[in-house]
Design an enzyme around this catalytic site. Structure first.
Site, PDB file in Angstrom:
ATOM      1  N   GLY A  11       8.011  11.870 -23.971  1.00  0.00           N
ATOM      2  CA  GLY A  11       7.644  11.540 -22.589  1.00  0.00           C
ATOM      3  C   GLY A  11       6.126  11.548 -22.433  1.00  0.00           C
ATOM      4  O   GLY A  11       5.586  11.957 -21.413  1.00  0.00           O
ATOM      5  N   ASP A  37       7.514   7.762 -26.387  1.00  0.00           N
ATOM      6  CA  ASP A  37       8.114   7.444 -25.091  1.00  0.00           C
ATOM      7  C   ASP A  37       9.219   6.422 -25.313  1.00  0.00           C
ATOM      8  O   ASP A  37       9.444   5.961 -26.437  1.00  0.00           O
ATOM      9  CB  ASP A  37       7.057   6.942 -24.098  1.00  0.00           C
ATOM     10  N   ARG A  39       9.761   3.154 -23.816  1.00  0.00           N
ATOM     11  CA  ARG A  39       9.479   1.721 -23.985  1.00  0.00           C
ATOM     12  C   ARG A  39       8.070   1.400 -24.409  1.00  0.00           C
ATOM     13  O   ARG A  39       7.838   0.568 -25.255  1.00  0.00           O
ATOM     14  CB  ARG A  39       9.792   0.986 -22.679  1.00  0.00           C
ATOM     15  N   ASP A  54      14.495   6.474 -27.796  1.00  0.00           N
ATOM     16  CA  ASP A  54      15.190   7.063 -26.668  1.00  0.00           C
ATOM     17  C   ASP A  54      15.532   8.515 -27.016  1.00  0.00           C
ATOM     18  O   ASP A  54      16.350   8.765 -27.904  1.00  0.00           O
ATOM     19  CB  ASP A  54      16.473   6.246 -26.396  1.00  0.00           C
ATOM     20  N   TYR A 144      17.615  17.681  -9.610  1.00  0.00           N
ATOM     21  CA  TYR A 144      16.468  18.023 -10.471  1.00  0.00           C
ATOM     22  C   TYR A 144      16.353  19.544 -10.609  1.00  0.00           C
ATOM     23  O   TYR A 144      16.227  20.075 -11.722  1.00  0.00           O
ATOM     24  CB  TYR A 144      15.212  17.426  -9.830  1.00  0.00           C
ATOM     25  N   LYS A 148      16.768  21.881 -13.913  1.00  0.00           N
ATOM     26  CA  LYS A 148      15.699  22.770 -14.391  1.00  0.00           C
ATOM     27  C   LYS A 148      16.215  24.203 -14.511  1.00  0.00           C
ATOM     28  O   LYS A 148      15.893  24.918 -15.468  1.00  0.00           O
ATOM     29  CB  LYS A 148      14.483  22.705 -13.465  1.00  0.00           C
ATOM     30  N   ILE A 174       1.794  18.587  -9.253  1.00  0.00           N
ATOM     31  CA  ILE A 174       0.588  18.394 -10.080  1.00  0.00           C
ATOM     32  C   ILE A 174      -0.194  17.186  -9.565  1.00  0.00           C
ATOM     33  O   ILE A 174       0.362  16.095  -9.403  1.00  0.00           O
ATOM     34  CB  ILE A 174       0.962  18.183 -11.563  1.00  0.00           C
TER      35      ILE A 174
HETATM   36  C1  AKB Z   1       8.529  16.893  -7.953  1.00  0.00           C
HETATM   37  O1  AKB Z   1       7.965  16.756  -6.861  1.00  0.00           O
HETATM   38  O2  AKB Z   1       9.705  16.578  -8.163  1.00  0.00           O
HETATM   39  C2  AKB Z   1       7.750  17.525  -9.083  1.00  0.00           C
HETATM   40  C3  AKB Z   1       8.015  18.988  -9.202  1.00  0.00           C
HETATM   41  C4  AKB Z   1       7.622  19.908  -8.116  1.00  0.00           C
HETATM   42  O3  AKB Z   1       8.514  19.433 -10.194  1.00  0.00           O
HETATM   43  N1  AKB Z   1       6.362  17.281  -8.894  1.00  0.00           N
END
Ligand code: AKB
Length: 317
Positions: A11, A37, A39, A54, A144, A148, A174
């Site tokens: 990535g 990465d 592509r 991939d 997400y 995590k 970030i």
């Molecule tokens: C997001 O906004 O999804 C990311 C994160 C906080 O992990 N920047």
């Protein structure tokens, strides 16, 4: 220069991948850091070796790890929070598969160290809102965040059961100018700078008072490198470390930008990303990282704003 290491960055063309590749090439030498990465590789990191594959395909990843005698892997490919809510199944499959492939290969090939980023998105509506501690209620409400949180448990599992030295930080939002973020909730804090310079106005998808923990890219890169270089005995958790720098809201960053661009105007049109932001803490307590391996941020809101405006300004000249 440490030339014993061969590093694979999965990535590498993403927001953090690009700058981490540049930083690690400085430390380990350009030929010892392989950018990968799906592509294409970002033009900024074309000065060193790269491979396209991939990372959901374990065999392909395995082939590259063996072919290049890889000793460390940085696993950065992931779908972020906002895109994850648009494509929940894909986000789960991508985020988990890439991590599990990497952990398995690390175990099989006795890779020395792995870096995998977690996120403040592991926290959910039941976590403390202010100075959210490292160990607390973790009930994420986004795909997400769920990926995590599960990923952290997998990292710890591979460390405890197979001795894989996997290290992780929970990144806050970030902010950077070299490469753009994609599909996150904190992306507004990058877009706002580009819009301020190009159009002198920005429509925020978060409310004026949506406080979130944020960090400038040079700090994020330094945190990553410092954790990876810390002696093993200083790394006391193989789940993930909270790290933070500064908590601010759209209204506050706009006021800071206005000090340099007085004509700049911000307006607000909150969308579904506001719900994601509402589920996260407004600030993070990173005491454990500071105590265990000496984490310390350098950039506050004014210093980061100045640097962002200066560098994006140069890009528009
Ligand atoms: C997001 O906004 O999804 C990311 C994160 C906080 O992990 N920047």
């Amino acid at each position: 220069m440490n030339t014993k290491e061969k590093i694979l960055i999965i990535g590498a063309s993403g927001q953090i991948g690009v700058e981490l590749t540049l930083a690690l090439r400085n430390i380990y030498g350009p030929n010892n850091v392989i950018a990968s990465d799906l592509r294409e590789v970002n033009p900024l990191i074309k000065d060193g070796p790269s491979v396209l594959f991939d990372a959901m395909n374990k065999e392909m990843m395995h082939v590259h790890v063996i072919r290049h005698n890889i000793t460390q892997i940085y696993v950065l490919a992931a779908m972020l929070s906002a895109n994850g809510e648009r494509h929940p199944n894909l986000a789960w499959n991508l985020n988990m598969q890439v991590l599990l492939n990497s952990l398995d290969i690390a175990k099989e090939e006795k890779i020395k160290k792995i870096f995998w980023p977690s996120s403040m998105a592991v926290f959910g509506p039941t976590s403390p809102k202010h100075k959210c501690p490292q160990q607390t209620i973790i009930e994420p409400s986004t795909v997400y965040g769920i990926s995590k949180s599960a990923g952290e448990l997998w990292c710890n599992y591979y460390f405890k059961n197979f001795g894989v030295d996997v290290r992780s930080v929970r990144y806050p939002g970030i902010i950077s100018y070299k490469s753009a973020p994609g599909g996150g909730t904190t992306d507004y804090a990058v877009e706002i700078f580009h819009e301020a310079i190009e159009n002198k106005k920005y429509e925020s998808f978060l409310k004026p008072d949506a406080y979130l923990e944020m960090m400038y890219m040079p700090d994020a890169i330094r945190a990553t490198v410092e954790l990876m270089e810390a002696p093993a005995e200083k790394v006391k958790t193989h789940l993930s470390y909270n790290i933070g720098a500064v908590s601010f809201s759209p209204e506050e960053i706009a006021a800071e930008i206005k000090k340099s661009i007085p004509e700049f105007e911000i307006s607000y049109k909150p969308d579904f990303r506001q719900n994601i932001a509402d589920s996260w803490p407004r600030s993070i307590d990173d005491t454990q990282a500071r105590v265990d391996w000496g984490w310390k941020h350098e950039y506050d809101l004014p210093k980061m704003t100045q640097d962002m405006l200066e560098n994006i300004g140069k890009m528009h000249q």
